[in-house]
Design a protein around this motif. Structure first.
Motif, PDB file in Angstrom:
ATOM      1  N   ALA A   1       0.885  -1.165   0.000  1.00  0.00           N
ATOM      2  CA  ALA A   1       0.000   0.000   0.000  1.00  0.00           C
ATOM      3  C   ALA A   1       0.919   1.209   0.000  1.00  0.00           C
ATOM      4  CB  ALA A   1      -0.878   0.000   1.239  1.00  0.00           C
ATOM      5  N   LEU A   2       1.128   1.801  -1.158  1.00  0.00           N
ATOM      6  CA  LEU A   2       2.083   2.891  -1.296  1.00  0.00           C
ATOM      7  C   LEU A   2       1.575   4.112  -0.548  1.00  0.00           C
ATOM      8  CD1 LEU A   2       2.708   2.320  -5.061  1.00  0.00           C
ATOM      9  CD2 LEU A   2       4.122   1.582  -3.164  1.00  0.00           C
TER      10      LEU A   2
ATOM     11  N   THR B   1       7.774  -1.638   8.247  1.00  0.00           N
ATOM     12  CA  THR B   1       7.290  -0.582   9.130  1.00  0.00           C
ATOM     13  C   THR B   1       7.849   0.754   8.655  1.00  0.00           C
ATOM     14  OG1 THR B   1       7.325   0.291  11.380  1.00  0.00           O
ATOM     15  CG2 THR B   1       9.160  -1.119  10.760  1.00  0.00           C
ATOM     16  N   ARG B   2       7.083   1.807   8.794  1.00  0.00           N
ATOM     17  CA  ARG B   2       7.542   3.128   8.356  1.00  0.00           C
ATOM     18  C   ARG B   2       8.653   3.682   9.236  1.00  0.00           C
ATOM     19  NH1 ARG B   2       2.480   6.622   8.202  1.00  0.00           N
ATOM     20  NH2 ARG B   2       1.895   5.194   9.851  1.00  0.00           N
TER      21      ARG B   2
ATOM     22  N   ARG C   1       2.810  -9.555   6.223  1.00  0.00           N
ATOM     23  CA  ARG C   1       2.015  -8.523   6.896  1.00  0.00           C
ATOM     24  C   ARG C   1       2.948  -7.656   7.716  1.00  0.00           C
ATOM     25  NH1 ARG C   1      -3.785  -9.599   7.209  1.00  0.00           N
ATOM     26  NH2 ARG C   1      -4.127 -11.570   6.158  1.00  0.00           N
ATOM     27  N   GLY C   2       2.648  -6.372   7.733  1.00  0.00           N
ATOM     28  CA  GLY C   2       3.460  -5.419   8.484  1.00  0.00           C
ATOM     29  C   GLY C   2       2.582  -4.311   9.008  1.00  0.00           C
ATOM     30  N   GLU C   3       3.179  -3.160   9.236  1.00  0.00           N
ATOM     31  CA  GLU C   3       2.443  -2.001   9.730  1.00  0.00           C
ATOM     32  C   GLU C   3       1.350  -1.627   8.739  1.00  0.00           C
ATOM     33  OE1 GLU C   3       3.243   2.719  10.696  1.00  0.00           O
ATOM     34  OE2 GLU C   3       4.938   1.422  10.260  1.00  0.00           O
TER      35      GLU C   3
ATOM     36  N   ASN D   1      -3.894  -0.748   3.828  1.00  0.00           N
ATOM     37  CA  ASN D   1      -3.352  -2.067   3.560  1.00  0.00           C
ATOM     38  C   ASN D   1      -2.233  -2.357   4.550  1.00  0.00           C
ATOM     39  OD1 ASN D   1      -2.514  -4.473   2.385  1.00  0.00           O
ATOM     40  ND2 ASN D   1      -2.628  -3.665   0.310  1.00  0.00           N
ATOM     41  N   ASN D   2      -2.031  -3.632   4.873  1.00  0.00           N
ATOM     42  CA  ASN D   2      -0.913  -3.990   5.745  1.00  0.00           C
ATOM     43  C   ASN D   2      -0.005  -5.044   5.093  1.00  0.00           C
ATOM     44  OD1 ASN D   2      -2.590  -6.214   5.965  1.00  0.00           O
ATOM     45  ND2 ASN D   2      -2.334  -6.434   8.159  1.00  0.00           N
ATOM     46  N   TRP D   3      -0.155  -5.266   3.800  1.00  0.00           N
ATOM     47  CA  TRP D   3       0.707  -6.218   3.084  1.00  0.00           C
ATOM     48  C   TRP D   3       1.889  -5.476   2.485  1.00  0.00           C
ATOM     49  CZ3 TRP D   3       0.674 -11.263   3.495  1.00  0.00           C
ATOM     50  CH2 TRP D   3      -0.495 -11.888   3.949  1.00  0.00           C
ATOM     51  N   TRP D   4       3.087  -5.995   2.753  1.00  0.00           N
ATOM     52  CA  TRP D   4       4.330  -5.435   2.231  1.00  0.00           C
ATOM     53  C   TRP D   4       4.983  -6.500   1.358  1.00  0.00           C
ATOM     54  CZ3 TRP D   4       6.909  -0.859   4.484  1.00  0.00           C
ATOM     55  CH2 TRP D   4       6.068  -0.144   5.344  1.00  0.00           C
ATOM     56  N   THR D   5       5.697  -6.076   0.332  1.00  0.00           N
ATOM     57  CA  THR D   5       6.332  -6.987  -0.601  1.00  0.00           C
ATOM     58  C   THR D   5       7.851  -6.885  -0.490  1.00  0.00           C
ATOM     59  OG1 THR D   5       4.473  -6.724  -2.115  1.00  0.00           O
ATOM     60  CG2 THR D   5       6.503  -7.634  -3.042  1.00  0.00           C
ATOM     61  N   ALA D   6       8.516  -8.019  -0.300  1.00  0.00           N
ATOM     62  CA  ALA D   6       9.976  -8.052  -0.316  1.00  0.00           C
ATOM     63  C   ALA D   6      10.417  -8.041  -1.771  1.00  0.00           C
ATOM     64  CB  ALA D   6      10.483  -9.302   0.386  1.00  0.00           C
ATOM     65  N   VAL D   7      11.340  -7.129  -2.120  1.00  0.00           N
ATOM     66  CA  VAL D   7      11.771  -6.959  -3.507  1.00  0.00           C
ATOM     67  C   VAL D   7      13.286  -6.954  -3.607  1.00  0.00           C
ATOM     68  CG1 VAL D   7       9.696  -5.668  -4.154  1.00  0.00           C
ATOM     69  CG2 VAL D   7      11.719  -4.441  -3.341  1.00  0.00           C
ATOM     70  N   GLN D   8      13.748  -7.173  -4.835  1.00  0.00           N
ATOM     71  CA  GLN D   8      15.184  -7.037  -5.107  1.00  0.00           C
ATOM     72  C   GLN D   8      15.370  -6.445  -6.494  1.00  0.00           C
ATOM     73  OE1 GLN D   8      16.800 -10.934  -4.736  1.00  0.00           O
ATOM     74  NE2 GLN D   8      16.560 -11.400  -6.890  1.00  0.00           N
ATOM     75  N   GLU D   9      16.502  -5.828  -6.686  1.00  0.00           N
ATOM     76  CA  GLU D   9      16.830  -5.216  -7.966  1.00  0.00           C
ATOM     77  C   GLU D   9      17.033  -6.287  -9.036  1.00  0.00           C
ATOM     78  OE1 GLU D   9      17.257  -1.889  -8.570  1.00  0.00           O
ATOM     79  OE2 GLU D   9      17.014  -1.215  -6.505  1.00  0.00           O
ATOM     80  N   PHE D  10      16.644  -5.997 -10.273  1.00  0.00           N
ATOM     81  CA  PHE D  10      16.907  -6.915 -11.388  1.00  0.00           C
ATOM     82  C   PHE D  10      18.406  -7.161 -11.547  1.00  0.00           C
ATOM     83  CE2 PHE D  10      12.927  -5.821 -14.090  1.00  0.00           C
ATOM     84  CZ  PHE D  10      12.166  -6.673 -13.332  1.00  0.00           C
TER      85      PHE D  10
END
Length: 108
Positions: free
Chosen positions: A16-17, A60-61, A81-83, A93-102
């Motif tokens: 949730a941006l 978390t922010r 799930r996070g903050e 929204n409380n769903w956060w996505t773990a990401v990595q650079e291409f």
């Protein structure tokens, strides 16, 4: 070994941006690169459609900002799930996505 380091070096981006100037447009995301250089074809590509989105160390922010991205493609590793975050233009929204650079850089 480098690939393993790259795999474990992930950052969390809010699903949730909330922070940063959100661009509430009806535009479609640009097409994902056909074969991202260094990207992992087994992961899901995600597009950050907003501007100035903080990629954080934890969901978390209050956690450290590791990078800031705008209108950018990343590999999604998982969700957790996070903050809970709220933005009037997007919702709550409380769903956060773990990401990595291409490119497999260190922590994004």
């Amino acid at each position: 070994m480098q690939h393993l380091t790259r795999r474990t070096a992930t950052a969390l981006v809010a699903a949730a941006l909330t922070v940063g100037g959100l661009t509430a447009t009806a535009q479609a995301a640009p097409a994902a690169p056909a074969a991202p250089a260094g990207g992992d074809p087994t992961l899901t590509d995600v597009y950050i459609w907003a501007t100035n989105v903080n990629l954080r160390e934890r969901p978390t922010r209050q956690s450290n900002v590791l990078a800031v991205r705008s209108k950018y493609w990343l590999d999604a590793v998982c969700q957790t799930r996070g903050e809970t975050v709220t933005d009037p233009a997007v919702g709550t929204n409380n769903w956060w996505t773990a990401v990595q650079e291409f490119a497999g850089s260190d922590i994004a």
